[in-house]
Design an enzyme around this catalytic site. Structure first.
Site, PDB file in Angstrom:
ATOM      1  N   SER A 681       0.581  -1.321   0.093  1.00  0.00           N
ATOM      2  CA  SER A 681       0.159  -0.422   0.263  1.00  0.00           C
ATOM      3  C   SER A 681       0.787   1.163   0.216  1.00  0.00           C
ATOM      4  CB  SER A 681      -1.041   0.026   1.370  1.00  0.00           C
ATOM      5  OG  SER A 681      -0.115  -0.158   2.833  1.00  0.00           O
ATOM      6  N   LYS A 724      -6.753   4.048   8.894  1.00  0.00           N
ATOM      7  CA  LYS A 724      -5.182   4.280   7.971  1.00  0.00           C
ATOM      8  C   LYS A 724      -5.675   6.444   7.890  1.00  0.00           C
ATOM      9  CE  LYS A 724      -3.019   1.333   5.327  1.00  0.00           C
ATOM     10  NZ  LYS A 724      -3.284   0.637   3.375  1.00  0.00           N
TER      11      LYS A 724
END
Length: 782
Positions: A681, A724
């Site tokens: 990611s 996140k």
């Protein structure tokens, strides 16, 4: 008297019995009988002796009665008894309307109902079967004389009406026979009831026989034990009292047959073992465990769904997904229990393995206690962190010295019920070595289709764990073995927003710390603005553990001031005073500072501590072409860095990168101490850092990003979006770039966070660069 025409007869009510045709019975009329009964008897005596006997139920007469003849009537010499009547039932009659008559008796019309004079073969067969069943019942009751009387009756209707003498038929059943005009219907009903009675008598007879055999064995065992007791006394051994005490304790416990068989086997061993034999201590230790386990004790589940929700809301702020799942579990159990559907579907248990996965400090362990309280169950906690021995789960075999049951059995003993809530804490930190693999032993425990027969090596009997609600907890799910993870239902706790932390601090943490530091309510007040400053400047975590420490530190200093006389309560701590209590600020927004120069991009990641912000730095130097990577990166993250460089080199013209790549070496660094990092990611952040470096365009200080990049420049979806975005919000970023296909995951992000952050969705890498980098014109102007 004629029996085919309507008759006018006095009505004699029957309160407690039913008299059928062909029956000869004695009726006692006492002082508690109604005037109606006395008048009916008097009218029959004065007339031709006929009377209509009608059962009376709840002050209502039956629709059919029995025309009877008074055979004899006399005054009784018994106390409280005035008349004794001998009556003979003749035939049925439909009770008609009342008519005037002599005296005060109730006179009614009685329309005779006669049985047919001939019967077909089916009725004769029913009568034959009925006689055979009744003879069996009479023989079991020892009434062979009555059986001979039945053999002399050949009329099926007469045979059916002998049921009026049967003591095993209820009042309602006899009334139903009286009102059954059809003889075949009458016999079919009696056959069904009599067969049930015969089966019941047969079972009772078998039980009586078994009990008699058991009593003989018990008496024999008693005599043998008495002899053994006498022998022990001669030898100076007094062990029988111990065995008798164990037997008495076990007799009070309901346990499965196989368990009781094993217990009796060990009791017999104990009885034969001398007190000087070391084996006796091992046997007694085993029996102590068996007698203390909750074989027949269980908590009654609280099925009040609304009350359970109130308990969960009172104990924890936020965590709506977890609360919803617990309420769903309770609701399903409530419906299945109310509708008698049991605890299995297709032979599989209905137990639930709800695994809580989330960073430290979000309340996983305390949530387990709240679940138990909401369900009205006991709570036990089993810590699995760091265990490597399979025997910790399954127990040690009794052949080893110092053997004992596994942790699950100990948890059941601690809880004291067979259906507690057991929290398996830190299941992601279970190890494996030459001593075995505890996670393999947990496969059976956490499978609702198997855990009804869990076998602990020490107990060596099947233990039913299907009623236990297991709640494993973990910081990350990636380290949980795949077969074990497949048996779990994962519920993620992604951390709290600033507002949720403020609510938790005000409603839970303050109260606990005030009590722990010896303060009274109202002596110290920390304002909401002060709490916000502590949350933002002194803690940066997904949970609230450090927040509670900082609040405790403030209250300790306040308590010191009060105890030393330097201050008088109440004390008020506002935003400006926080620094006096906690010292210098620990965290501050550094996005603009770190990304103020080209080559630095802000990425988002998920670690065991929740969401985190990563500043990815890129630099170049003259030398041999290549890419150097530092920062304890995993293999997948290293591959992402290589993909980022390859994409930049292959799209240099489109990205306005000049100068070529000959004799240029690149270095990517992800500073975060000694924390290992991995996953795809960070691809967008790495690519953006390289483009920023090569185009001399800094990354905007308010932008953080996450997403996987392909060689063609596509931005692929990633996981952990909620964690996140929360991490970016905690760190003060106002723009977050996510893959376009992660749009649906934004539904999990709290609305309060989305209101303060602008989310940009990108399909391709060029979209990310356009959003993240400062305009080239601005750089030229500078």
């Amino acid at each position: 008297m004629p029996d085919t025409q309507t008759q006018i007869l006095p009505l004699l009510p029957l309160k407690e019995g039913v008299i059928l045709p062909h029956m000869v019975v004695t009726i006692s009329v006492d002082s508690e009988s109604s005037d109606e009964s006395f008048e009916a008897i008097a009218a029959a005596r004065q007339g031709d002796g006929y009377v209509l006997l009608v059962p009376r139920i709840d002050d209502k007469y039956a629709s059919i009665g029995t025309v009877a003849k008074l055979e004899d009537s006399q005054k009784a010499g018994l106390p409280d008894t005035e008349d004794v009547l001998i009556v003979r039932g003749l035939h049925r009659a439909v009770v008609g309307t009342g008519v005037p008559g002599e005296g005060k008796a109730t006179w009614v019309q009685a329309e005779p109902v006669q049985d047919p004079s001939t019967y077909d073969e089916h009725v004769h067969q029913l009568a034959k079967e009925y006689r055979a069943v009744v003879e069996n019942i009479l023989e079991m009751r020892g009434e062979r004389g009555v059986a001979r009387f039945l053999r002399g009756i050949h009329n099926p209707g007469h045979m059916a009406d002998t049921a009026g003498y049967a003591p095993y038929l209820s009042f309602e059943q006899k009334l139903e026979i009286l009102e059954s005009v059809d003889v075949a219907e009458r016999l079919e009903k009696l056959l069904e009831w009599s067969r049930e009675t015969l089966a019941d008598f047969s079972l009772k007879d078998k039980i009586r026989s078994d009990v008699a055999e058991g009593m003989e064995k018990t008496q024999r065992d008693f005599l043998l034990r008495q002899q053994m007791d006498a022998i022990r006394k001669e030898l100076g051994e007094e062990g029988d009292d111990v065995v008798a005490e164990y037997r008495a304790r076990f007799d009070k416990i309901e346990m499965p047959d196989d368990v009781r068989k094993e217990v009796n086997k060990e009791l017999d061993r104990l009885e034969r073992t001398s007190a000087q034999n070391p084996e006796q201590g091992y046997i007694r230790n085993y029996l102590d465990w068996m007698v203390e386990l909750p074989w027949d004790k269980r908590s009654d589940d609280e099925y009040d769904v609304a009350q359970a929700r109130e308990v969960l809301d009172a104990d924890h702020t936020g965590l709506e997904d977890v609360k919803d799942r617990i309420i769903e579990f309770l609701a399903v159990k409530k419906l299945r229990d109310e509708r008698g559907l049991g605890t299995e579907v297709g032979g599989r248990g209905m137990g639930a393995i709800i695994t809580l996965v989330g960073p430290p400090g979000v309340g996983k362990t305390s949530l387990g206690e709240s679940v138990a309280r909401a369900m009205g169950r006991k709570f036990a906690r089993v810590s699995l962190g760091g265990i490597h021995d399979e025997a910790e789960i399954r127990g040690h075999r009794r052949t080893y010295v110092g053997a004992m049951p596994g942790r699950l059995v100990r948890a059941l003993k601690e809880a004291g019920t067979k259906n507690p809530v057991i929290m398996l804490d830190e299941i992601d930190k279970v190890g494996a070595d030459w001593r075995g693999d505890p996670s393999s032993a947990l496969l059976e425990v956490l499978d609702p289709a198997q855990n009804h027969s869990f076998r602990d090596h020490y107990l060596d009997v099947d233990l039913d764990l299907s009623d236990v609600l297991f709640i494993p907890t973990a910081n990350v799910s990636e380290t949980i073995p795949a077969p074990l993870l497949d048996r779990m239902e994962i519920v993620r706790l992604d951390g709290y927003t600033e507002q949720e932390k403020l609510d938790i601090a005000r409603n839970h943490l303050m109260q606990r710390q005030v009590e722990r530091n010896g303060l009274s309510e109202g002596e110290v007040e920390i304002t909401d603005e002060a709490l916000r400053k502590i949350i933002g400047d002194y803690t940066r975590e997904a949970g609230v553990r450090n927040l509670e420490r900082e609040i405790g530190k403030v209250l300790r200093k306040a308590a010191t001031s009060i105890a030393s006389g330097k201050a008088e309560p109440p004390l008020k701590v506002d935003r400006d005073q926080v620094k006096e209590y906690l010292g210098k600020v620990k965290y501050f927004f550094e996005g603009a500072e770190r990304t103020g120069q080209p080559g630095v991009a802000t990425g988002l990641a998920v670690t065991g501590h929740g969401g985190d912000v990563l500043f990815i730095e890129a630099t170049e130097m003259a030398g041999k072409e290549g890419l150097t990577l530092t920062g304890q990166l995993g293999d997948v993250m290293k591959e992402s860095a290589q993909i980022a460089l390859s994409y930049v080199r292959s799209h240099a013209d489109k990205l306005a990168i000049a100068g070529g790549f000959d004799n240029r070496a690149f270095h990517l660094h992800v500073p975060a101490g000694a924390v290992p990092k991995d996953g795809p990611s960070a691809g967008t952040a790495m690519t953006t850092a390289l483009v920023s470096l090569l185009t001399s365009r800094p990354v905007k200080g308010t932008v953080a990003m996450t997403g996987e990049v392909t060689l063609q420049g596509n931005v692929l979806p990633i996981g952990g979006v909620k964690q996140k975005v929360l991490a970016a919000h905690r760190a003060g970023f106002t723009d977050v770039i996510l893959p376009y296909r992660n749009e649906a995951d934004l539904e999990d992000v709290p609305d309060s966070v989305l209101a303060e952050i602008k989310v940009h969705l990108a399909k391709r890498m060029v979209d990310v660069i356009d959003i993240a980098l400062e305009p080239a014109e601005r750089e030229k102007a500078a």
